[in-house]
Design a protein around this motif. Structure first.
Motif, PDB file in Angstrom:
ATOM      1  N   PHE A  17     -52.597 -79.623 102.427  1.00  0.00           N
ATOM      2  CA  PHE A  17     -51.545 -80.641 102.311  1.00  0.00           C
ATOM      3  C   PHE A  17     -51.247 -80.943 100.847  1.00  0.00           C
ATOM      4  O   PHE A  17     -50.087 -80.992 100.424  1.00  0.00           O
ATOM      5  N   ILE A  18     -52.316 -81.154 100.051  1.00  0.00           N
ATOM      6  CA  ILE A  18     -52.129 -81.475  98.630  1.00  0.00           C
ATOM      7  C   ILE A  18     -51.483 -80.303  97.895  1.00  0.00           C
ATOM      8  O   ILE A  18     -50.573 -80.492  97.081  1.00  0.00           O
ATOM      9  N   ASP A  19     -51.933 -79.099  98.191  1.00  0.00           N
ATOM     10  CA  ASP A  19     -51.378 -77.903  97.546  1.00  0.00           C
ATOM     11  C   ASP A  19     -49.892 -77.776  97.850  1.00  0.00           C
ATOM     12  O   ASP A  19     -49.081 -77.494  96.957  1.00  0.00           O
ATOM     13  N   HIS A  20     -49.522 -77.999  99.104  1.00  0.00           N
ATOM     14  CA  HIS A  20     -48.108 -77.896  99.489  1.00  0.00           C
ATOM     15  C   HIS A  20     -47.281 -78.966  98.776  1.00  0.00           C
ATOM     16  O   HIS A  20     -46.178 -78.691  98.296  1.00  0.00           O
ATOM     17  N   LYS A  21     -47.814 -80.180  98.676  1.00  0.00           N
ATOM     18  CA  LYS A  21     -47.080 -81.255  98.022  1.00  0.00           C
ATOM     19  C   LYS A  21     -46.877 -80.958  96.543  1.00  0.00           C
ATOM     20  O   LYS A  21     -45.787 -81.173  95.990  1.00  0.00           O
ATOM     21  N   LEU A  22     -47.912 -80.446  95.886  1.00  0.00           N
ATOM     22  CA  LEU A  22     -47.799 -80.140  94.469  1.00  0.00           C
ATOM     23  C   LEU A  22     -46.841 -78.987  94.202  1.00  0.00           C
ATOM     24  O   LEU A  22     -46.168 -78.951  93.166  1.00  0.00           O
ATOM     25  N   SER A  23     -46.775 -78.033  95.110  1.00  0.00           N
ATOM     26  CA  SER A  23     -45.894 -76.883  94.909  1.00  0.00           C
ATOM     27  C   SER A  23     -44.456 -77.172  95.314  1.00  0.00           C
ATOM     28  O   SER A  23     -43.546 -76.431  94.946  1.00  0.00           O
TER      29      SER A  23
END
Length: 324
Positions: A106-112
């Protein structure tokens, strides 16, 4: 009760208290007991008289592929973030925590995907500085604006670096500190040392009003470990990185699964939340939801299927685009 089980419950209780979740009194142990029997869980999800807080975890499932595919983090960075979130909400296959719920994905998707986050985000001065109380209007503030310490959370993310920069820098600083103190990366430490490192990062946050607790927190900051951590982070705040990851862990654990986290509704089942529902009856608003299957936005049927509405926003209602 094993030491591992005790540690898990303490950490989860602390997490729920920090998050301000009203259902923190839900017994994690009670939910865990329901997670090992497939027939029992299936019946609980569909029973006509089951309260949402009594629903056990679904049978163990393999995490979705997107949990392992990173768009922003490197594999090493992703492993570090996953280790941090797993200490905030420990878990296992039968009792899901942040790792099993795909919070790092989830965090990775939000940052990207997003330059800024859902909280107010400020990249230019003046930046907020906490003080005991404000001194009135500060129209001419250039670099710093004084705000009451109790109001600091209202000012969101404040830094000349983006959240993406803050994550990259924070991960590097954290591993630099643990290499110097433990001769290992954060992800390679055991649970107890990881918790000690995270507690030290938290100690750089706002001082509590209780004098004894404030003195203890200041002592941690001035300890040899505290000085080493401050040196590793440089101008950045250890607490700033800690609180950012903690807030994103809240979001990834309890947001709708369509955003990449909360896999198999692990977060919602933890607090007894039935998920995305169209409405509740007056009785349910008083006594709690019954006869509700836990579901996400992707599981909700159209509000007005087959009734085109030019003005409506998909997927709330059908439109002429859905007639074909």
């Amino acid at each position: 009760m094993s030491e591992q089980t005790t540690e898990k419950r303490i950490n989860r209780t602390t997490f729920l208290r920090r998050a301000g979740v009203a259902a923190a009194a839900v017994s994690v142990g009670g939910l865990t007991a329901c997670g090992s029997n497939e027939e029992q869980n299936s019946a609980a999800l569909l029973a006509t008289d089951t309260d949402a807080t009594a629903i056990g975890y679904a049978p163990p499932q393999r995490p979705p592929l997107l949990c392992k595919v990173l768009s922003f983090f490197t594999a090493e960075e992703g492993a570090t973030v996953d280790a941090i979130t797993a200490r905030f909400i420990p878990g296992s296959v039968d009792d899901p925590g942040a790792h099993e719920a795909c919070v790092t994905g989830f965090i990775d998707h939000k940052l990207s995907s997003f330059q800024t986050f859902s909280v107010p985000t400020y990249f230019q001065a003046p930046f907020a500085k906490p003080v005991p109380k404000t001194t009135g209007p500060q129209e001419n503030a250039k670099t710093t604006i004084l705000v009451a310490k109790s109001e600091l959370d209202r000012y969101g993310f404040q830094s000349s670096s983006t959240p993406q920069d803050a994550y990259k820098g924070g991960i590097a600083a954290l591993d630099a500190f643990t290499r110097g103190r433990y001769q290992a990366r954060f992800v390679d430490l055991e649970g107890a040392p990881q918790d000690s490192v995270l507690s030290l990062m938290e100690a750089f946050g706002p001082l509590p009003s209780d004098p004894a607790k404030a003195r203890k927190q200041l002592a941690l900051q001035k300890s040899p470990a505290g000085k080493a951590m401050k040196k590793a982070f440089g101008k950045a705040s250890p607490y700033g990185f800690f609180s950012m990851v903690l807030e994103d862990t809240y979001e990834g654990m309890f947001s709708d699964p369509i955003y990449g986290g909360n896999h198999a509704f692990a977060g919602w089942l933890l607090v007894g939340y039935p998920g995305a529902q169209r409405a509740y009856t007056p009785e349910e608003l008083t006594a709690g939801p019954h006869r509700r299957r836990v579901q996400g936005l992707a599981d909700m049927p159209a509000m007005h299927p087959g009734n085109p509405a030019q003005h409506a926003v998909l997927p709330i209602s059908g439109t002429t685009q859905t007639e074909h």
